[in-house]
Design an enzyme around this catalytic site. Sequence first.
Site, PDB file in Angstrom:
ATOM      1  N   GLU A 174      72.371 -11.181  29.828  1.00 16.06           N
ATOM      2  CA  GLU A 174      70.991 -11.543  29.396  1.00 16.06           C
ATOM      3  C   GLU A 174      71.307 -12.513  28.042  1.00 16.06           C
ATOM      4  O   GLU A 174      70.245 -12.404  27.175  1.00 16.06           O
ATOM      5  CB  GLU A 174      70.358 -10.274  28.858  1.00 16.06           C
ATOM      6  CG  GLU A 174      70.877  -9.009  28.127  1.00 16.06           C
ATOM      7  CD  GLU A 174      70.004  -7.704  28.191  1.00 16.06           C
ATOM      8  OE1 GLU A 174      68.790  -8.055  28.701  1.00 16.06           O
ATOM      9  OE2 GLU A 174      70.721  -6.886  27.805  1.00 16.06           O
ATOM     10  N   HIS A 180      64.597   0.414  25.711  1.00 15.46           N
ATOM     11  CA  HIS A 180      63.169   0.204  25.226  1.00 15.46           C
ATOM     12  C   HIS A 180      62.321   1.247  25.771  1.00 15.46           C
ATOM     13  O   HIS A 180      62.810   2.177  26.421  1.00 15.46           O
ATOM     14  CB  HIS A 180      62.689  -1.185  25.699  1.00 15.46           C
ATOM     15  CG  HIS A 180      63.467  -2.262  25.240  1.00 15.46           C
ATOM     16  ND1 HIS A 180      63.792  -2.759  23.915  1.00 15.46           N
ATOM     17  CD2 HIS A 180      64.364  -3.154  25.940  1.00 15.46           C
ATOM     18  CE1 HIS A 180      64.633  -3.791  24.008  1.00 15.46           C
ATOM     19  NE2 HIS A 180      65.019  -4.079  25.240  1.00 15.46           N
TER      20      HIS A 180
HETATM   21  C1  3PY Z   1      65.381  -8.055  29.954  1.00 19.08           C
HETATM   22  O1  3PY Z   1      64.511  -8.682  30.608  1.00 19.08           O
HETATM   23  O2  3PY Z   1      65.701  -8.571  28.876  1.00 19.08           O
HETATM   24  C2  3PY Z   1      65.518  -7.047  30.162  1.00 19.08           C
HETATM   25  O3  3PY Z   1      66.209  -5.961  29.603  1.00 19.08           O
HETATM   26  C3  3PY Z   1      64.687  -6.023  31.240  1.00 19.08           C
HETATM   27  O4  3PY Z   1      64.432  -4.963  30.976  1.00 19.08           O
HETATM   28 MG    MG Z   2      67.087  -6.984  27.749  1.00 19.66          MG
END
Ligand code: 3PY
Ligand code: MG
Length: 254
Positions: free
Chosen positions: A147, A46
């Site tokens: 994630e 990002h």
């Molecule tokens: C998230 O919180 O998804 C991240 O990748 C942190 O940058």
């Molecule tokens: Mg992320």
Amino acid sequence: MRENRLKELWAEGHPALGGWLGIPSSTSAEMMAHAGFDWLCVDMQHGAIEYQVAVTMLQAISTTDTVPIVRVPWNEPGIIMKMLDAGAYGVIIPMVNSRAEAEAAVAACRYAPDGIRSYGPARAVLYAGPDYFSRANETVLCIPMIETREALANVDEIVGTPGVDVAFIGPSDLSVSLGLPPSTDQDAAEFVSAITSVEAACKRHGVVAGVFAGNATVAGKRIEQGFRLLEVADDGRTMVTGAAAALAQLREPA
Ligand code: 3PY
Ligand code: MG
């Protein structure tokens, strides 16, 4: 070869406190490095950072003992190898969801016979030393991100993949994947149990648990929970928060 100070911190039982760089500038990277972070991450996923400026940011970080880490845009071997060649001492890899994806991430970080990394550490030898090749596999960190809901379901397979050094939670993407608003911390039961389950998996497999905390308060809470690689502050938010606070002190409340 220059040691990886993060490994030394963990061996001594200390958490490693890090900063996050999204501004494409060697100047701000150098300033953040001189603030004294244990590590800094140049975020190529990002934010606005491309390869050439990322290299200058790694050079700026090298003016200090702060350990240079890069988050690559994706789990793709070309960019992982290129950033290691540029001198990153660890690579954070987004959205690693399965054992196969974790194995691919590890392979890109390691020379044969442990992996498929291509040889050509152009800047890495300058930063690390002439014996880089013989010690790189044991020194550079492979850091897959957990994630997604899928990664949670496969967390033992991912974290237990040989060569994974740290599992790093991206709390915002994790929240979104769980059907919650993006946030670095929230009380929703599913989010809370996801955080603790990743940390527990890391403990089971002898892997360091890492997390993007977003601020010192959440970082402190995560340290209590057992996390040892913590993002604590980022360049952009730190700058804007400080500037806004200075203005607020002088302006009449609206
Ligand atoms: C998230 O919180 O998804 C991240 O990748 C942190 O940058
Ligand atoms: Mg992320």
